[in-house]
Write a protein that holds these residues in place. Structure first.
Motif, mmCIF file in Angstrom:
data_model
loop_
_atom_site.group_PDB
_atom_site.id
_atom_site.type_symbol
_atom_site.label_atom_id
_atom_site.label_comp_id
_atom_site.label_asym_id
_atom_site.label_seq_id
_atom_site.Cartn_x
_atom_site.Cartn_y
_atom_site.Cartn_z
ATOM 1 N N HIS A 131 5.734 -61.619 12.422
ATOM 2 C CA HIS A 131 6.496 -60.518 13.114
ATOM 3 C C HIS A 131 5.728 -59.476 13.850
ATOM 4 N N ASN A 140 -0.705 -52.118 4.426
ATOM 5 C CA ASN A 140 0.351 -52.506 3.226
ATOM 6 C C ASN A 140 -0.291 -52.544 1.891
ATOM 7 N N ASP A 193 -0.121 -49.053 0.673
ATOM 8 C CA ASP A 193 1.186 -48.683 0.434
ATOM 9 C C ASP A 193 1.600 -49.015 -0.671
ATOM 10 N N TYR A 194 1.324 -50.238 -1.552
ATOM 11 C CA TYR A 194 1.592 -50.384 -2.733
ATOM 12 C C TYR A 194 0.660 -49.993 -3.873
ATOM 13 N N GLU A 247 1.703 -58.879 6.517
ATOM 14 C CA GLU A 247 2.730 -58.323 6.389
ATOM 15 C C GLU A 247 3.336 -57.812 5.238
ATOM 16 N N THR A 248 3.047 -58.436 4.043
ATOM 17 C CA THR A 248 3.537 -58.123 2.839
ATOM 18 C C THR A 248 2.358 -57.405 1.921
ATOM 19 N N THR A 260 -0.137 -58.803 0.421
ATOM 20 C CA THR A 260 -0.189 -59.769 -0.652
ATOM 21 C C THR A 260 -1.759 -60.391 -0.633
ATOM 22 N N VAL A 272 4.137 -64.657 5.507
ATOM 23 C CA VAL A 272 4.244 -65.761 4.329
ATOM 24 C C VAL A 272 4.386 -67.097 4.569
ATOM 25 N N TRP A 309 0.258 -64.722 -6.907
ATOM 26 C CA TRP A 309 0.552 -63.802 -5.719
ATOM 27 C C TRP A 309 0.563 -62.340 -6.297
ATOM 28 N N ILE A 310 -0.476 -61.590 -5.871
ATOM 29 C CA ILE A 310 -0.649 -60.362 -6.215
ATOM 30 C C ILE A 310 -0.270 -58.946 -5.241
ATOM 31 N N SER A 311 0.690 -58.303 -5.182
ATOM 32 C CA SER A 311 0.864 -57.106 -4.231
ATOM 33 C C SER A 311 0.838 -56.036 -4.773
ATOM 34 N N GLY A 312 -0.236 -55.269 -4.961
ATOM 35 C CA GLY A 312 -0.577 -54.045 -5.574
ATOM 36 C C GLY A 312 -0.828 -54.389 -6.942
ATOM 37 N N PRO A 313 -1.016 -53.406 -7.867
ATOM 38 C CA PRO A 313 -1.097 -53.390 -9.161
ATOM 39 C C PRO A 313 -0.107 -53.706 -9.873
#
Lengths: 222, 500
Positions: A37, A52, A55-56, A130-131, A133, A168, A183-187
């Motif tokens: 995107h 990002n 942000d998480y 973008e995510t 991750t 992704v 897949w890890i996005s933030g704690p």
């Protein structure tokens, strides 16, 4: 009749109204969605990843290859970590500036033993801007899935820009489904109580991501 | 589907009670409005949302159309990767398979990842009857389990509870199940989450058997995918020696690449995040090779039908099987927001529950016959659905089935459904109307009689029509039937003041 045959028979009878369709799968589904995107330079993609991740509520650090060991040493010291889990294939130099006792990732370690370790340091397989991750694929520098789960503090090193993709679809292309993937996005987080976000229910409560670049002039923003 | 909540009243009665519960309405309103706004922002970030939605819909439709082929392909891939595949035609069979697998390990307790499929089949209760204790490890499911309660939302099952209620449940019940709540526990979410962490960690670390569902299964590779936030899923999926996953047969995706669609649409639709904190993917067992010992040594996949093939047999209703359980439709539904999840009498509440439950279970019970009416048909659910399930279309289709009866498939057999009893008066009235409309003389006499007696008509209907006229005005009968007026005035041309 076995349940397998019963279910498959039911499926076939249920689809009796549907005409024969031998369109190859590649043509049956339109994939008019985007591969990523927006248009970004390599630097902007790395910046977006950092943004990002933060942000998480991951803590993001940036450094050069040469500064990495000192940074990891400082992060472990600030945390007061006395023991650190180490995947078998982790670059030894990364832990060159810490006194923390190394605990090797071994198949016979019990979950209770892992629970007594303070921190874990790993690399990653790919990161998605973008995510926000990071993806671990159990490679030698990442270890078994449980070592990044049971300890309360995870430091993950991402090589930029090589290991960073925008979106992704690009990440999936780089991954091997035969490997165990996380897949890890933030704690760890929950929003189960009145939708208030709380970090760290079961996984690590602190995730620190180090974006390490080979460029000697990259700035350090601890 | 054995997940019917026993003794559950039909939706109108349950909803009537729920809307008078001020706390419940407050909790629900806060939650649904918060998540609704966040979701809209998360979706707006992707300029190609419409294309992703269309691709998701087409992938799922294609998969359903060739479901038998993909099930066999999945079975082969899972088996080749070291897993064992079991097939369960209904809830009882699935429960028996799981109970036998647990018993074979010699264990009497299991840890569970939140899973709609195992709730649907009532697995916890079935295991309890076999002397096996199942611990729910998702925070919300823990709250529901400790509170001896029922889930009220697909994504956040304890959405109907506020923090004060949760603290009381923890204080009172945790010691029954293991580590008690800490002394002086307050109602801040941080402290409550910490109490759950401590309570559950001792269970994770000693667990030998984990039970999960799955969000997706990839036919091409045999990979299973679980999407979660807390890490309890990762604990259950990686620490035990044995993993048993119970998954509905509709959860298949043909190829690895298909995940690129759903890993973008599912998190944004459900928790309104760009990506959920944790996603686990595994393929069979990871015995041998470089990753020796990463994850369970034994993996069992139980493929669950339990009404899904019956749903597949319905040309209009089968689109409900596209559902990826994101729960976006619940959060935008004006009926769900006021009635709450319990009123739907099923583990699947809200708009998707209103079409899924009566198809999985059939419409024989009062609650299932009432569910297609638990909607204002406003269409908001269709708008937000990431796989474009036309829920209003299916609702109308199911209403027709409830009223008219007709051919349906139950447990693989074609049966003819009788019309619902509650609609006898309506059908009698319609039959009388058809009789009169096909006899012009009778119709004329009847209309004249009605006009002449118009001053004597009651304001409400007697007998079975009472309920209908209780909330509607009866139309006034004119002084002269239309056809008499037409003949007398030559269509209005000769009547005074109306001629052109």
């Amino acid at each position: 009749m076995s349940s397998r045959e019963r279910i498959l028979g039911r499926v076939q009878r249920a689809l009796a109204d549907v005409g024969q369709d031998d369109t190859p799968y590649e043509q049956a589904v339109p994939r008019e969605y985007l591969r990523e995107h927006g248009e970004r330079s390599v630097e902007q993609t790395v910046d977006l990843l950092a943004e990002n991740l933060a942000d998480y509520r991951a803590i993001v650090h940036r450094c050069t290859e040469g500064e990495l060991a000192a940074l990891i040493g400082r992060l472990l010291a600030e945390r007061g970590s006395k023991t650190v889990l180490v995947p078998t294939g982790l670059d030894e130099e990364w832990l060159g500036a810490t006194d923390a006792e190394r605990v090797p990732d071994r198949g016979e370690s019990t979950p209770h033993e892992l629970d007594r370790v303070d921190s874990v340091v790993t690399a990653c397989a790919v990161a998605i801007a973008e995510t926000g991750t990071i993806v671990l694929d159990g490679g030698p520098d990442q270890g078994r899935r449980r070592i990044t789960l049971v300890p309360d503090h995870h430091i993950c090193v991402v090589r930029v820009p090589d290991q960073v993709v925008s979106a992704v679809p690009q990440a999936l292309e780089r991954l091997d489904p035969a490997r165990p993937l996380t897949w890890i996005s933030g704690p760890s987080a929950t929003s189960d109580i009145e939708l208030d976000r709380v970090e760290g229910v079961h996984g690590p409560r602190s995730l620190e991501v180090v974006l390490v670049s080979g460029r000697p002039d990259a700035e350090v923003t601890p | 589907m054995s997940g019917t909540f026993v003794g559950m009243p039909a939706f109108p009665k349950a909803a009537h009670d729920a809307v008078h519960n001020e706390t419940l309405r407050g909790n629900l309103r806060h939650a649904t409005h918060t998540i609704r706004a966040k979701r809209a922002n998360a979706v707006a970030e992707l300029s190609d949302w419409a294309e992703l939605r269309e691709a998701g819909k087409r992938i799922k439709d294609h998969t359903l159309r060739h479901l038998d082929r993909y099930l066999v392909q999945l079975e082969e891939a899972v088996t080749a990767a070291g897993g064992t595949v079991h097939w369960a035609a209904d809830a009882d069979e699935a429960n028996r398979i799981v109970a036998d697998l647990v018993k074979a390990t010699g264990e009497s307790e299991v840890v569970k990842v939140k899973s709609m499929a195992t709730q649907e089949i009532g697995l916890n209760e079935a295991l309890e009857a076999e002397g096996i204790r199942a611990y729910e490890t998702d925070l919300a499911e823990l709250i529901v389990q400790l509170g001896k309660d029922r889930p009220s939302h697909i994504l956040v099952p304890a959405i109907h509870r506020n923090r004060g209620e949760i603290r009381d449940i923890f204080r009172k019940e945790m010691s029954e199940w293991g580590r008690p709540a800490p002394e002086g526990l307050t109602d801040t979410p941080t402290e409550l989450a910490e109490a759950a962490r401590l309570h559950l960690r001792e269970k994770f670390l000693r667990a030998k058997v984990g039970i999960s569902g799955a969000n997706f299964m990839i036919a091409e590779t045999g990979t299973l995918v679980v999407v979660e936030s807390e890490g309890n899923g990762r604990m259950c999926l990686t620490l035990p020696e044995t993993l048993i996953s119970v998954v509905g047969i509709e959860k298949i995706l043909p190829t690895w690449r298909d995940l690129e669609v759903f890993l973008q649409t599912l998190p944004r639709s459900s928790t309104a995040e760009r990506m959920n904190p944790y996603t686990s993917m595994w393929t069979g067992t990871s015995d041998g090779g470089a990753e020796a010992g990463d994850g369970p040594r034994h993996f069992h996949l139980v493929l669950l039908d339990n009404g899904r093939t019956d749903t597949l047999a319905d040309e209009v209703g089968r689109q409900a099987l596209r559902c990826i359980r994101c729960s976006a439709c619940l959060n935008v539904c004006p009926v769900y927001e006021r009635a709450g999840g319990h009123a739907y009498g099923s583990v699947y509440p809200g708009p998707i529950g209103a079409i899924l439950s009566p198809q999985l279970r059939g419409t024989a019970s009062d609650i299932d016959a009432s569910l297609p009416y638990a909607s204002s048909l406003c269409g908001a659910c269709y708008e937000v659905c990431p796989v474009a399930i036309d829920i209003p279309e299916v609702l109308v289709h199911l209403r027709e089935r409830v009223v008219e009866g007709g051919p349906v498939t139950r447990e693989g057999n074609k049966v003819v459904l009788q019309p619902a009893k509650g609609h006898a008066a309506e059908r009698a009235a319609m039959r009388a109307a058809r009789w009169a409309f096909t006899r012009p003389g009778v119709l004329r006499s009847g209309q004249r009689l009605a006009s002449r007696t118009r001053r004597l008509h009651p304001r409400t209907l007697p007998g079975p029509g009472q309920a209908w006229s209780g909330s509607r005005d009866l139309p006034a009968v004119p002084a002269e039937p239309f056809r008499d007026w037409w003949q007398r005035t030559n269509g209005g041309n000769t009547e005074k003041g109306t001629s052109k």
